[in-house]
Design a protein around this motif. Structure first.
Motif, PDB file in Angstrom:
ATOM      1  N   ASP A   1      11.041   3.144  10.815  1.00  0.00           N
ATOM      2  CA  ASP A   1       9.834   3.421  10.032  1.00  0.00           C
ATOM      3  C   ASP A   1       8.744   2.434  10.407  1.00  0.00           C
ATOM      4  O   ASP A   1       8.978   1.436  11.096  1.00  0.00           O
ATOM      5  CB  ASP A   1      10.132   3.357   8.540  1.00  0.00           C
ATOM      6  N   ILE A   2       7.545   2.725   9.938  1.00  0.00           N
ATOM      7  CA  ILE A   2       6.404   1.823  10.089  1.00  0.00           C
ATOM      8  C   ILE A   2       5.871   1.539   8.693  1.00  0.00           C
ATOM      9  O   ILE A   2       5.278   2.406   8.053  1.00  0.00           O
ATOM     10  CB  ILE A   2       5.299   2.460  10.955  1.00  0.00           C
TER      11      ILE A   2
ATOM     12  N   ARG B   1       9.223   7.212  11.002  1.00  0.00           N
ATOM     13  CA  ARG B   1       8.583   7.547  12.278  1.00  0.00           C
ATOM     14  C   ARG B   1       8.895   8.974  12.713  1.00  0.00           C
ATOM     15  O   ARG B   1       8.252   9.491  13.632  1.00  0.00           O
ATOM     16  CB  ARG B   1       9.032   6.576  13.365  1.00  0.00           C
TER      17      ARG B   1
ATOM     18  N   ILE C   1      -0.095   2.032  13.035  1.00  0.00           N
ATOM     19  CA  ILE C   1       0.196   3.320  13.665  1.00  0.00           C
ATOM     20  C   ILE C   1      -0.866   3.564  14.731  1.00  0.00           C
ATOM     21  O   ILE C   1      -2.055   3.629  14.425  1.00  0.00           O
ATOM     22  CB  ILE C   1       0.185   4.473  12.642  1.00  0.00           C
TER      23      ILE C   1
ATOM     24  N   GLU D   1       7.167   2.430  19.562  1.00  0.00           N
ATOM     25  CA  GLU D   1       7.558   2.160  18.177  1.00  0.00           C
ATOM     26  C   GLU D   1       6.381   2.106  17.214  1.00  0.00           C
ATOM     27  O   GLU D   1       6.588   2.105  15.996  1.00  0.00           O
ATOM     28  CB  GLU D   1       8.364   0.863  18.105  1.00  0.00           C
ATOM     29  N   ASP D   2       5.150   2.062  17.739  1.00  0.00           N
ATOM     30  CA  ASP D   2       3.990   2.074  16.845  1.00  0.00           C
ATOM     31  C   ASP D   2       3.379   3.475  16.737  1.00  0.00           C
ATOM     32  O   ASP D   2       2.211   3.628  16.377  1.00  0.00           O
ATOM     33  CB  ASP D   2       2.933   1.067  17.307  1.00  0.00           C
ATOM     34  N   CYS D   3       4.183   4.487  17.038  1.00  0.00           N
ATOM     35  CA  CYS D   3       3.733   5.880  16.968  1.00  0.00           C
ATOM     36  C   CYS D   3       4.661   6.681  16.063  1.00  0.00           C
ATOM     37  O   CYS D   3       5.850   6.373  15.919  1.00  0.00           O
ATOM     38  CB  CYS D   3       3.698   6.512  18.350  1.00  0.00           C
ATOM     39  N   VAL D   4       4.122   7.736  15.454  1.00  0.00           N
ATOM     40  CA  VAL D   4       4.861   8.594  14.528  1.00  0.00           C
ATOM     41  C   VAL D   4       5.033   9.976  15.154  1.00  0.00           C
ATOM     42  O   VAL D   4       4.107  10.518  15.783  1.00  0.00           O
ATOM     43  CB  VAL D   4       4.116   8.721  13.181  1.00  0.00           C
TER      44      VAL D   4
END
Length: 542
Positions: free
Chosen positions: A438-439, A444, A389, A417-420
């Motif tokens: 999701d991660i 997400r 994240i 895509e690596d952020c929430v």
């Protein structure tokens, strides 16, 4: 008429003929007069605090009166006539108690001695003399700060009222409401004092939101992640909009076993995550989106509709007989349920066709309040440490119809895509049904709840800051906020009180904030207007 308390005010300056919200000039004048009368209560209450006098009935009335003047709450002039009369009666009764305790009840001409006219026309004329622009000699920056305090107090009073309904009160909240309102009448105060009072409003609002959170979770349990259907189930139907959990519970109890399915609308969506509400088998799903779309959505809903707090718009004739108000909500000609016996709405639901067949639809997830998020805190912290994240974005606030709000949809769609994305309030309806994936099993898109659940968002941020041994402003967290009405104003003041910086606010900045006041906010907090989704993401993430 002059009103500029909401984001959609005419031309970004002020409504002068009719409110963009649908507020008629006479209602605007009566609301101004009610605030004037409530300032009179505040003057007396401030004296009361000096001699230990506080009246629970007056405290309740003051919050209800103030709440009724929020955008999209009460449009019924007859109700304001009654409230103004009650305000003066409460003020005089409080004066007597203050005098009996040895306090001062001698006031110069003004709100504390105001005598209301004997009819609606006379009250409207009085209201026109005490509005925002009534005294042209007031310095524009001082007026701006006074209105900021008043609008903050409107949001604070709303949250305090929600909390009181669930048995949660604190004298410090009422004390500030009175202090702040009375201070707007004090010509000896300057800009620095008013800035301090505005930030104090944000501080006290944290207490009010904490009380409301305690009321909600203490009564209905902590929200849990829950899938909510957006389709419909064959059968009779009632739609519940607004914010009030207790009203929803009452409707669920009164409809149990009657073959009626209960749906949420707008900010009631997060209610599906509360264990003591979701236990009802006929509490089915969510219908529609945000408040500004209700005319189209309500016209298509085949059952009864109950508005529990703010966000009502002028009902169309096609569904005016199907819609009911309760609590502080009011619209002329719409049946009002004052005693919480929802039989009229239930009978109307039974008379209407309801859904004649099942309607398939998507599902959305709710219930990611602080308890649920902190329950997976170790995974979240580990995901940040191993760079799975990269960043958190809080994208939330009020929705509205004004052009420019598509920014929030585009922003969320373009978040890497690596952020929430954390979200709350009705601003989420711009993107609430998007599948962001999701991660490592962490969704997400996390719906924290209603606008008052900013408390949960703050607690999550503080817990993460503690875990990383840094300040909130040092977290990989950015706040991208939308605003419309006065609850959003007080939440912003709470964030500023906490020293949170670099907030992006839109779709436009408040009309009641002068350039000089905005300059103070920029210099101290680096608050800024939203730009383009792509540009803002690049500026934040590099």
């Amino acid at each position: 008429m002059f009103c500029f308390q909401c984001e959609q005010t005419a031309k970004g300056e002020g409504c002068t003929k009719i409110g963009v919200c649908g507020k008629q000039p006479e209602v605007a004048a009566l609301q101004d007069l009610l605030i004037h009368a409530t300032k009179g209560i505040a003057q007396v209450a401030v004296e009361g605090t000096k001699v230990g006098v506080s009246d629970p009935a007056v405290n309740q009335f003051a919050c209800e009166a103030i709440f009724s003047t929020l955008t999209n709450v009460d449009f019924d002039p007859a109700r304001f006539v009654t409230l103004i009369d009650e305000a003066v009666k409460h003020r005089e009764a409080l004066k007597a108690k203050v005098q009996a305790a040895g306090g001062s009840a001698a006031f110069a001409d003004g709100p504390a001695t105001f005598t209301p006219a004997g009819d609606q026309a006379g009250l409207v004329a009085q209201g026109e003399k005490v509005g925002i622009q009534a005294d042209p000699s007031v310095n524009p920056d001082i007026r701006s700060l006074r209105e900021l305090i008043v609008y903050g107090i409107k949001g604070l009073a709303a949250y305090a009222d929600h909390a009181r309904i669930l048995g949660q009160e604190d004298e410090s909240v009422y004390a500030y409401i009175y202090e702040g309102l009375a201070a707007t009448l004090d010509d000896t105060l300057g800009a620095d004092e008013y800035v301090g009072l505005a930030l104090k409003c944000g501080e006290v609002n944290l207490k009010a939101m904490e009380l409301l959170d305690a009321g909600n979770t203490g009564t209905y349990g902590h929200p849990v992640p829950t899938a909510v259907p957006l389709g419909a189930k064959k059968g009779k139907a009632i739609l519940v909009s607004g914010h009030d959990l207790k009203d929803l519970e009452t409707i669920l109890k009164q409809t149990e076993g009657k073959g009626i399915n209960v749906y949420t609308h707008g900010e009631m969506l997060p209610c599906h995550g509360y264990p003591e509400l979701k236990k009802y088998g006929h509490f089915y799903g969510h219908y529609g989106t945000a408040w500004q779309n209700q005319a189209k959505e309500f016209a298509a809903f085949p059952g009864a509709i109950v508005m529990t707090t703010n966000c009502i718009q002028k009902p169309r004739e096609t569904y005016q007989d199907n819609i009911f108000t309760t609590g502080l909500v009011g619209w002329p000609g719409v049946t009002h349920i004052a005693d919480k016996d929802f039989t009229p709405a239930i009978e109307r639901a039974m008379a209407l066709p309801g859904f004649t067949k099942d309607v398939p639809g998507k599902q959305v997830m709710v219930g990611f309040a602080r308890n649920a998020v902190m329950g997976v805190a170790p995974q979240v912290i580990e995901a940040v440490k191993n760079k799975a994240i990269r960043h958190f974005f809080l994208v939330g606030g009020c929705d509205g119809a004004k052009p420019g709000r598509d920014y929030y949809t585009e922003f969320v769609e373009k978040v890497p895509e690596d952020c929430v994305v954390l979200t709350l309030a009705c601003g989420k309806f711009r993107f609430f049904d998007k599948d962001l994936g999701d991660i490592g099993g962490i969704p997400r898109l996390l719906d924290i709840g209603q606008c008052n659940d900013a408390h949960s968002a703050i607690q999550i941020a503080v817990a993460l800051a503690n875990a990383f041994e840094c300040g909130v402003n040092d977290l990989p967290l950015s706040m991208i906020l939308s605003w419309y009405e006065q609850k959003a104003c007080v939440i912003l003041l709470s964030l500023l009180h906490l020293g949170i910086k670099d907030i992006r606010l839109g779709p436009s900045l408040p009309a009641f904030i002068t350039p000089n006041v905005l300059d103070v906010l920029v210099k101290n907090f680096n608050i800024m207007p939203i730009g383009t989704a792509e540009g803002d993401l690049k500026a934040i993430l590099g």
